[in-house]
Design an enzyme around this catalytic site. Structure first.
Site, mmCIF file in Angstrom:
data_model
loop_
_atom_site.group_PDB
_atom_site.id
_atom_site.type_symbol
_atom_site.label_atom_id
_atom_site.label_comp_id
_atom_site.label_asym_id
_atom_site.label_seq_id
_atom_site.Cartn_x
_atom_site.Cartn_y
_atom_site.Cartn_z
ATOM 1 N N ARG A 15 -35.216 32.287 -30.863
ATOM 2 C CA ARG A 15 -33.966 31.574 -30.606
ATOM 3 C C ARG A 15 -32.775 32.304 -31.229
ATOM 4 O O ARG A 15 -32.930 33.136 -32.110
ATOM 5 C CB ARG A 15 -34.037 30.156 -31.180
ATOM 6 C CG ARG A 15 -34.978 29.230 -30.458
ATOM 7 C CD ARG A 15 -35.141 27.901 -31.167
ATOM 8 N NE ARG A 15 -35.931 28.009 -32.392
ATOM 9 C CZ ARG A 15 -36.199 26.992 -33.222
ATOM 10 N NH1 ARG A 15 -35.718 25.788 -32.938
ATOM 11 N NH2 ARG A 15 -36.926 27.175 -34.302
ATOM 12 N N LYS A 74 -33.073 29.196 -38.050
ATOM 13 C CA LYS A 74 -34.013 28.863 -39.116
ATOM 14 C C LYS A 74 -33.469 29.269 -40.474
ATOM 15 O O LYS A 74 -32.557 30.069 -40.594
ATOM 16 C CB LYS A 74 -35.363 29.550 -38.868
ATOM 17 C CG LYS A 74 -36.106 29.023 -37.643
ATOM 18 C CD LYS A 74 -36.428 27.539 -37.761
ATOM 19 C CE LYS A 74 -37.455 27.253 -38.832
ATOM 20 N NZ LYS A 74 -37.762 25.805 -38.957
ATOM 21 N N TYR A 93 -30.746 25.222 -39.713
ATOM 22 C CA TYR A 93 -31.817 24.347 -40.183
ATOM 23 C C TYR A 93 -32.298 24.885 -41.522
ATOM 24 O O TYR A 93 -32.682 26.052 -41.624
ATOM 25 C CB TYR A 93 -32.985 24.326 -39.191
ATOM 26 C CG TYR A 93 -32.700 23.576 -37.908
ATOM 27 C CD1 TYR A 93 -32.438 22.211 -37.914
ATOM 28 C CD2 TYR A 93 -32.706 24.238 -36.693
ATOM 29 C CE1 TYR A 93 -32.172 21.525 -36.739
ATOM 30 C CE2 TYR A 93 -32.449 23.562 -35.505
ATOM 31 C CZ TYR A 93 -32.180 22.207 -35.541
ATOM 32 O OH TYR A 93 -31.918 21.530 -34.374
ATOM 33 N N HIS A 95 -34.247 22.622 -44.182
ATOM 34 C CA HIS A 95 -35.509 21.985 -44.582
ATOM 35 C C HIS A 95 -35.879 22.346 -46.025
ATOM 36 O O HIS A 95 -37.035 22.653 -46.326
ATOM 37 C CB HIS A 95 -36.638 22.388 -43.633
ATOM 38 C CG HIS A 95 -36.435 21.966 -42.207
ATOM 39 N ND1 HIS A 95 -36.452 20.651 -41.795
ATOM 40 C CD2 HIS A 95 -36.175 22.693 -41.089
ATOM 41 C CE1 HIS A 95 -36.231 20.590 -40.497
ATOM 42 N NE2 HIS A 95 -36.050 21.815 -40.045
ATOM 43 N N GLU A 117 -30.258 19.600 -39.946
ATOM 44 C CA GLU A 117 -31.165 18.450 -39.887
ATOM 45 C C GLU A 117 -30.718 17.254 -40.704
ATOM 46 O O GLU A 117 -31.288 16.165 -40.577
ATOM 47 C CB GLU A 117 -32.594 18.854 -40.293
ATOM 48 C CG GLU A 117 -32.825 19.061 -41.775
ATOM 49 C CD GLU A 117 -32.455 20.459 -42.243
ATOM 50 O OE1 GLU A 117 -32.710 20.759 -43.416
ATOM 51 O OE2 GLU A 117 -31.905 21.248 -41.454
ATOM 52 N N ASP A 268 -42.215 21.167 -40.899
ATOM 53 C CA ASP A 268 -41.010 21.731 -41.496
ATOM 54 C C ASP A 268 -40.607 20.984 -42.758
ATOM 55 O O ASP A 268 -39.955 21.548 -43.646
ATOM 56 C CB ASP A 268 -39.839 21.690 -40.504
ATOM 57 C CG ASP A 268 -39.892 22.837 -39.502
ATOM 58 O OD1 ASP A 268 -40.212 23.964 -39.921
ATOM 59 O OD2 ASP A 268 -39.619 22.608 -38.321
#
Length: 375
Positions: A15, A74, A93, A95, A117, A268
């Protein structure tokens, strides 16, 4: 503002955080957009597509060193930690409740880290939702494949055939992931049960799924009974920004049928099966007590064209707000972004992250006063 888009370097992550259409919108607002060379190739967006809309194609050093705002998909991995620096805003993101080394790297760098998120509107997570939908829809596909005998499964066709009962799918959690998983599992012809704790959410699922699933109140006893009968269990539990609860124990896994499959979409955030640990697309599964575990931490990366477009659709308004107004004004204007800021100036400003790692929690307003908008 100079906005840099970094190439993803996690294994099998294809991505990119911005489409050419999104880049053009930012450029039309007067911003500079710098795309790391080759960053969009995995999503079928070559460098030329970005160059045509006016984006600059640059090196990885240029993206990280010269940008005011870096967009990723990510979280940074260890080789990227030295690139984190004071004065930079990172929007991706993260996490980090499940990643103490990264949390400490963010704190030590002085960077401002905003997590997709944890941006929250009411009780919804608008920047997590599109990837939750993708992951939820992928989960039954992955489970159905790994139920096949040649790859170690029970040898069961999830949808059955006339005269042969379909497989049993249990979805733990009835949020965006759970609903999306149930839709695809139903489409495959499976018998589907959703375990959920909210009566209101169950009423909603009963309506939108037209009564085609069994909806059961989630409890330890009910989870144990449902998991034991299942051919495929999909973990779809989320507590925003915090570690996922371990709702399926090792004992429950041991009670399952040999060759059954579990798919942990919550991986995740640490996973909701006690036996879960993160895997990759290259090596997606492992076996515990005869049960195949699929715990790929970046499931939507398997369908990067769909995922990249869906992600940009959701994130672009927030990127524009930060770029147009600066972070302080953007969060002052939009309470949703307040919860998105996880780390700033070496302080953890998201309480669940601080709790996960035993760190001090500092309310964002103490670091970035929001009571009055900047002049």
């Amino acid at each position: 503002m100079r906005i840099g888009v970094a190439k993803e370097i996690k294994p099998d992550e294809y991505r990119i955080a911005l489409t050419p259409a999104g880049a053009l919108e930012l450029i039309n607002h007067g911003h500079e957009v710098a795309i790391e060379q080759g960053a969009g190739v995995g999503s079928s967006f070559p460098d030329e597509a970005f160059a045509r809309v006016g984006a600059e194609i640059v090196s990885v050093d240029d993206v990280w060193q010269r940008s005011d705002l870096v967009l990723k998909v990510k979280e940074p991995i260890s080789v990227e930690y030295p690139r984190l620096r004071e004065g930079l805003i990172l929007f991706t993101y993260l996490h980090i409740a499940a990643d103490e080394p990264l949390t400490r790297a963010l704190i030590g760098s002085g960077i401002t880290a905003v997590a997709y998120e944890t941006v929250e509107v009411g009780r919804s997570l608008p920047l997590l939702a599109p990837m939750s939908e993708v992951a939820g829809r992928l989960a039954p596909q992955a489970g159905a494949y790994h139920l096949e005998k040649p790859v170690g499964g029970r040898g069961l066709l999830l949808g059955g055939v006339p005269g042969v009962a379909p497989g049993r799918v249990v979805v733990v959690g009835g949020g965006v992931v759970g609903y999306s998983a149930a839709v695809i599992a139903l489409g495959l012809g499976a018998q589907v049960t959703i375990l959920e704790r909210s009566i209101d959410r169950m009423r909603h699922l009963e309506e939108v799924l037209s009564g085609r699933v069994s909806l059961l109140m989630s409890s330890s006893l009910q989870v144990a009974a449902s998991v034991e009968e299942a051919d495929l269990v999909i973990g779809a539990v989320l507590i925003p920004g915090a570690l996922a609860p371990k709702l399926v124990t090792r004992e429950m896994i041991a009670s399952m049928k040999q060759g059954a499959v579990v798919v942990d979409v919550a991986i995740d955030q640490g996973g909701c099966f006690e036996t879960s640990h993160a895997t990759t697309h290259a090596e997606p599964v492992y076996v515990v007590d005869g049960v195949t575990h699929y715990c790929v931490a970046n499931m939507p990366g398997a369908v990067p064209i769909t995922s990249t477009k869906a992600l940009t659709n959701a994130t672009l308004p927030y990127v524009e707000a930060i770029a147009n107004n600066g972070l302080r004004a953007a969060v002052a204007d939009d309470p949703a972004l307040v919860k998105g800021v996880n780390v700033i100036d070496g302080k953890v400003t998201y309480e669940a992250v601080a709790e996960a790692h035993g760190l001090d929690y500092t309310p964002l307003d103490d670091v970035l006063p929001l009571s009055a908008k900047p002049s």
